[in-house]
Design a protein around this motif. Structure first.
Motif, PDB file in Angstrom:
ATOM      1  N   VAL A  21       0.846  -1.186   0.000  1.00 11.47           N
ATOM      2  CA  VAL A  21       0.000   0.000   0.000  1.00 11.47           C
ATOM      3  C   VAL A  21       0.884   1.239   0.000  1.00 11.47           C
ATOM      4  O   VAL A  21       1.771   1.376   0.825  1.00 11.47           O
ATOM      5  CB  VAL A  21      -0.911   0.003   1.246  1.00 11.47           C
ATOM      6  CG1 VAL A  21      -1.655   1.328   1.356  1.00 11.47           C
ATOM      7  CG2 VAL A  21      -1.896  -1.150   1.181  1.00 11.47           C
ATOM      8  N   LEU A  22       0.640   2.124  -0.957  1.00 12.66           N
ATOM      9  CA  LEU A  22       1.450   3.344  -1.047  1.00 12.66           C
ATOM     10  C   LEU A  22       0.818   4.473  -0.264  1.00 12.66           C
ATOM     11  O   LEU A  22       1.504   5.313   0.287  1.00 12.66           O
ATOM     12  CB  LEU A  22       1.598   3.771  -2.512  1.00 12.66           C
ATOM     13  CG  LEU A  22       2.299   2.770  -3.424  1.00 12.66           C
ATOM     14  CD1 LEU A  22       2.274   3.294  -4.849  1.00 12.66           C
ATOM     15  CD2 LEU A  22       3.726   2.546  -2.971  1.00 12.66           C
ATOM     16  N   ARG A  68      -9.777   3.156   0.288  1.00 11.26           N
ATOM     17  CA  ARG A  68      -9.454   2.740  -1.074  1.00 11.26           C
ATOM     18  C   ARG A  68      -7.961   2.872  -1.263  1.00 11.26           C
ATOM     19  O   ARG A  68      -7.491   3.741  -1.973  1.00 11.26           O
ATOM     20  CB  ARG A  68     -10.154   3.654  -2.103  1.00 11.26           C
ATOM     21  CG  ARG A  68     -11.643   3.503  -2.176  1.00 11.26           C
ATOM     22  CD  ARG A  68     -12.247   4.589  -3.048  1.00 11.26           C
ATOM     23  NE  ARG A  68     -12.160   5.897  -2.393  1.00 11.26           N
ATOM     24  CZ  ARG A  68     -13.094   6.370  -1.577  1.00 11.26           C
ATOM     25  NH1 ARG A  68     -14.186   5.685  -1.356  1.00 11.26           N
ATOM     26  NH2 ARG A  68     -12.935   7.541  -0.995  1.00 11.26           N
ATOM     27  N   PRO A  69      -7.190   2.052  -0.568  1.00  9.41           N
ATOM     28  CA  PRO A  69      -5.736   2.268  -0.575  1.00  9.41           C
ATOM     29  C   PRO A  69      -5.158   2.234  -1.982  1.00  9.41           C
ATOM     30  O   PRO A  69      -5.571   1.445  -2.823  1.00  9.41           O
ATOM     31  CB  PRO A  69      -5.197   1.118   0.272  1.00  9.41           C
ATOM     32  CG  PRO A  69      -6.289   0.108   0.342  1.00  9.41           C
ATOM     33  CD  PRO A  69      -7.582   0.849   0.167  1.00  9.41           C
ATOM     34  N   LEU A  70      -4.211   3.129  -2.191  1.00  8.96           N
ATOM     35  CA  LEU A  70      -3.461   3.137  -3.443  1.00  8.96           C
ATOM     36  C   LEU A  70      -2.337   2.124  -3.305  1.00  8.96           C
ATOM     37  O   LEU A  70      -1.571   2.151  -2.345  1.00  8.96           O
ATOM     38  CB  LEU A  70      -2.887   4.537  -3.687  1.00  8.96           C
ATOM     39  CG  LEU A  70      -2.038   4.686  -4.955  1.00  8.96           C
ATOM     40  CD1 LEU A  70      -2.915   4.616  -6.199  1.00  8.96           C
ATOM     41  CD2 LEU A  70      -1.273   5.997  -4.926  1.00  8.96           C
ATOM     42  N   SER A  94      -6.519   6.173 -10.227  1.00  7.76           N
ATOM     43  CA  SER A  94      -6.896   5.933  -8.843  1.00  7.76           C
ATOM     44  C   SER A  94      -7.286   7.220  -8.150  1.00  7.76           C
ATOM     45  O   SER A  94      -8.238   7.247  -7.373  1.00  7.76           O
ATOM     46  CB  SER A  94      -5.742   5.276  -8.081  1.00  7.76           C
ATOM     47  OG  SER A  94      -5.388   4.076  -8.692  1.00  7.76           O
ATOM     48  N   VAL A  95      -6.528   8.276  -8.432  1.00 11.24           N
ATOM     49  CA  VAL A  95      -6.835   9.569  -7.819  1.00 11.24           C
ATOM     50  C   VAL A  95      -8.208  10.034  -8.280  1.00 11.24           C
ATOM     51  O   VAL A  95      -9.035  10.461  -7.478  1.00 11.24           O
ATOM     52  CB  VAL A  95      -5.757  10.613  -8.178  1.00 11.24           C
ATOM     53  CG1 VAL A  95      -6.251  12.022  -7.845  1.00 11.24           C
ATOM     54  CG2 VAL A  95      -4.467  10.318  -7.440  1.00 11.24           C
ATOM     55  N   ALA A  96      -8.461   9.899  -9.590  1.00 15.59           N
ATOM     56  CA  ALA A  96      -9.747  10.335 -10.127  1.00 15.59           C
ATOM     57  C   ALA A  96     -10.883   9.545  -9.480  1.00 15.59           C
ATOM     58  O   ALA A  96     -11.891  10.113  -9.054  1.00 15.59           O
ATOM     59  CB  ALA A  96      -9.768  10.153 -11.639  1.00 15.59           C
ATOM     60  N   LYS A  97     -10.699   8.222  -9.381  1.00 12.94           N
ATOM     61  CA  LYS A  97     -11.732   7.362  -8.794  1.00 12.94           C
ATOM     62  C   LYS A  97     -11.965   7.718  -7.336  1.00 12.94           C
ATOM     63  O   LYS A  97     -13.095   7.856  -6.882  1.00 12.94           O
ATOM     64  CB  LYS A  97     -11.300   5.894  -8.889  1.00 12.94           C
ATOM     65  CG  LYS A  97     -12.078   5.114  -9.941  1.00 12.94           C
ATOM     66  CD  LYS A  97     -11.752   3.645  -9.808  1.00 12.94           C
ATOM     67  CE  LYS A  97     -11.421   3.031 -11.157  1.00 12.94           C
ATOM     68  NZ  LYS A  97     -10.723   1.768 -11.051  1.00 12.94           N
ATOM     69  N   ALA A  98     -10.856   7.849  -6.596  1.00 11.88           N
ATOM     70  CA  ALA A  98     -10.966   8.117  -5.164  1.00 11.88           C
ATOM     71  C   ALA A  98     -11.605   9.479  -4.929  1.00 11.88           C
ATOM     72  O   ALA A  98     -12.430   9.645  -4.035  1.00 11.88           O
ATOM     73  CB  ALA A  98      -9.591   8.050  -4.507  1.00 11.88           C
ATOM     74  N   ALA A 120       0.068  14.046 -17.136  1.00 15.78           N
ATOM     75  CA  ALA A 120      -0.761  15.197 -17.435  1.00 15.78           C
ATOM     76  C   ALA A 120      -1.648  15.601 -16.255  1.00 15.78           C
ATOM     77  O   ALA A 120      -1.510  16.695 -15.725  1.00 15.78           O
ATOM     78  CB  ALA A 120      -1.626  14.902 -18.651  1.00 15.78           C
ATOM     79  N   ASP A 121      -2.514  14.654 -15.843  1.00 15.93           N
ATOM     80  CA  ASP A 121      -3.517  15.099 -14.881  1.00 15.93           C
ATOM     81  C   ASP A 121      -3.007  14.990 -13.457  1.00 15.93           C
ATOM     82  O   ASP A 121      -2.616  13.942 -12.989  1.00 15.93           O
ATOM     83  CB  ASP A 121      -4.833  14.325 -15.050  1.00 15.93           C
ATOM     84  CG  ASP A 121      -4.657  12.847 -14.824  1.00 15.93           C
ATOM     85  OD1 ASP A 121      -5.635  12.159 -14.575  1.00 15.93           O
ATOM     86  OD2 ASP A 121      -3.490  12.386 -14.903  1.00 15.93           O
ATOM     87  N   LYS A 122      -2.998  16.112 -12.791  1.00 17.22           N
ATOM     88  CA  LYS A 122      -2.640  16.139 -11.367  1.00 17.22           C
ATOM     89  C   LYS A 122      -3.758  16.876 -10.663  1.00 17.22           C
ATOM     90  O   LYS A 122      -3.641  18.075 -10.422  1.00 17.22           O
ATOM     91  CB  LYS A 122      -1.316  16.855 -11.146  1.00 17.22           C
ATOM     92  CG  LYS A 122      -0.112  16.000 -11.493  1.00 17.22           C
ATOM     93  CD  LYS A 122       1.158  16.771 -11.253  1.00 17.22           C
ATOM     94  CE  LYS A 122       2.030  16.776 -12.473  1.00 17.22           C
ATOM     95  NZ  LYS A 122       3.076  17.743 -12.472  1.00 17.22           N
ATOM     96  N   PRO A 123      -4.843  16.180 -10.349  1.00 15.77           N
ATOM     97  CA  PRO A 123      -5.953  16.887  -9.699  1.00 15.77           C
ATOM     98  C   PRO A 123      -5.457  17.524  -8.406  1.00 15.77           C
ATOM     99  O   PRO A 123      -4.725  16.918  -7.662  1.00 15.77           O
ATOM    100  CB  PRO A 123      -6.967  15.776  -9.392  1.00 15.77           C
ATOM    101  CG  PRO A 123      -6.560  14.628 -10.250  1.00 15.77           C
ATOM    102  CD  PRO A 123      -5.086  14.767 -10.498  1.00 15.77           C
ATOM    103  N   SER A 124      -5.893  18.764  -8.187  1.00 19.96           N
ATOM    104  CA  SER A 124      -5.377  19.476  -7.027  1.00 19.96           C
ATOM    105  C   SER A 124      -5.785  18.772  -5.740  1.00 19.96           C
ATOM    106  O   SER A 124      -5.088  18.837  -4.744  1.00 19.96           O
ATOM    107  CB  SER A 124      -5.898  20.914  -7.027  1.00 19.96           C
ATOM    108  OG  SER A 124      -7.316  20.898  -7.090  1.00 19.96           O
TER     109      SER A 124
END
Ligand SMILES: [Zn+2]
Length: 185
Positions: free
Chosen positions: A99-100, A109-111, A120-124, A168-172
């Motif tokens: 788990v990271l 929802r562990p990464l 994963s970020v988008a889903k979480a 590309a995508d780095k959601p804030s």
């Protein structure tokens, strides 16, 4: 010596090492009653017995009778059988990737290593947003210190090696609730 799981008439469960398969079952240490051997628990659709799961295997040195060679080889065989079985039926193994991150948006929802980070970020984030809509109180508590403005906080999502950095995508939201490196175990 062979380790057996035993159960008495009053349903006390215990493990005992017996000299051989033919040895009589010991009496229950709790109530002194007669005991019987517990057959291996999990069966897969009648095809095979899965034997003990990893959780049921001894984890400590005491669990394998301080290295008694017969006990060790008994459990090694079980472990080998289990590994073969898990290759065939991966669902038995569960997700054993490291788990990271398991905090912030990744709580529940562990990464894990190998996950697509952007996805994963988008889903979480989406899941967290949905939770906040149904239960506005949830998600407001945060035990981690905010990482805004800290140098490097937004650089690589979760402390991954730079090769795996999402391009590309780095959601804030990810940067905001990213745990510190030391927190992800
Ligand atoms: Zn008993």
């Amino acid at each position: 010596m062979i380790l057996y799981d035993l159960r008495c008439e009053q349903d006390h469960r215990f493990t005992a090492g017996l000299d051989s398969m033919m040895s009589p079952n010991p009496e229950c240490p709790a109530c002194g009653g007669a005991s019987s051997r517990v057959p291996s628990a999990v069966g897969i659709g009648g095809r095979a017995s899965a034997g003990p799961s990893r959780e049921q295997m001894p984890h400590s040195w005491q669990g394998i009778d301080r290295g008694n060679p017969e006990a060790v080889s008994h459990w090694r065989k079980k472990m080998e059988k289990r590994e073969k079985l898990e290759e065939k039926y991966p669902e038995l193994a569960g997700d054993r990737r490291p788990v990271l991150a398991h905090e912030g948006i990744f709580e529940g929802r562990p990464l894990r290593a190998g996950d697509n980070i952007g996805e994963s970020v988008a889903k979480a984030t989406a899941a967290q947003r949905a939770e906040q809509l149904t239960n506005p109180a949830a998600g407001k508590h945060s035990h981690g210190k905010p990482t805004h403005g800290k140098p490097g906080a937004g650089k690589s999502g979760v402390g991954m090696p730079s090769a795996d950095k999402p391009s590309a995508d780095k959601p804030s939201a990810a940067a905001r609730s990213t745990p510190k490196k030391g927190d992800a175990q």
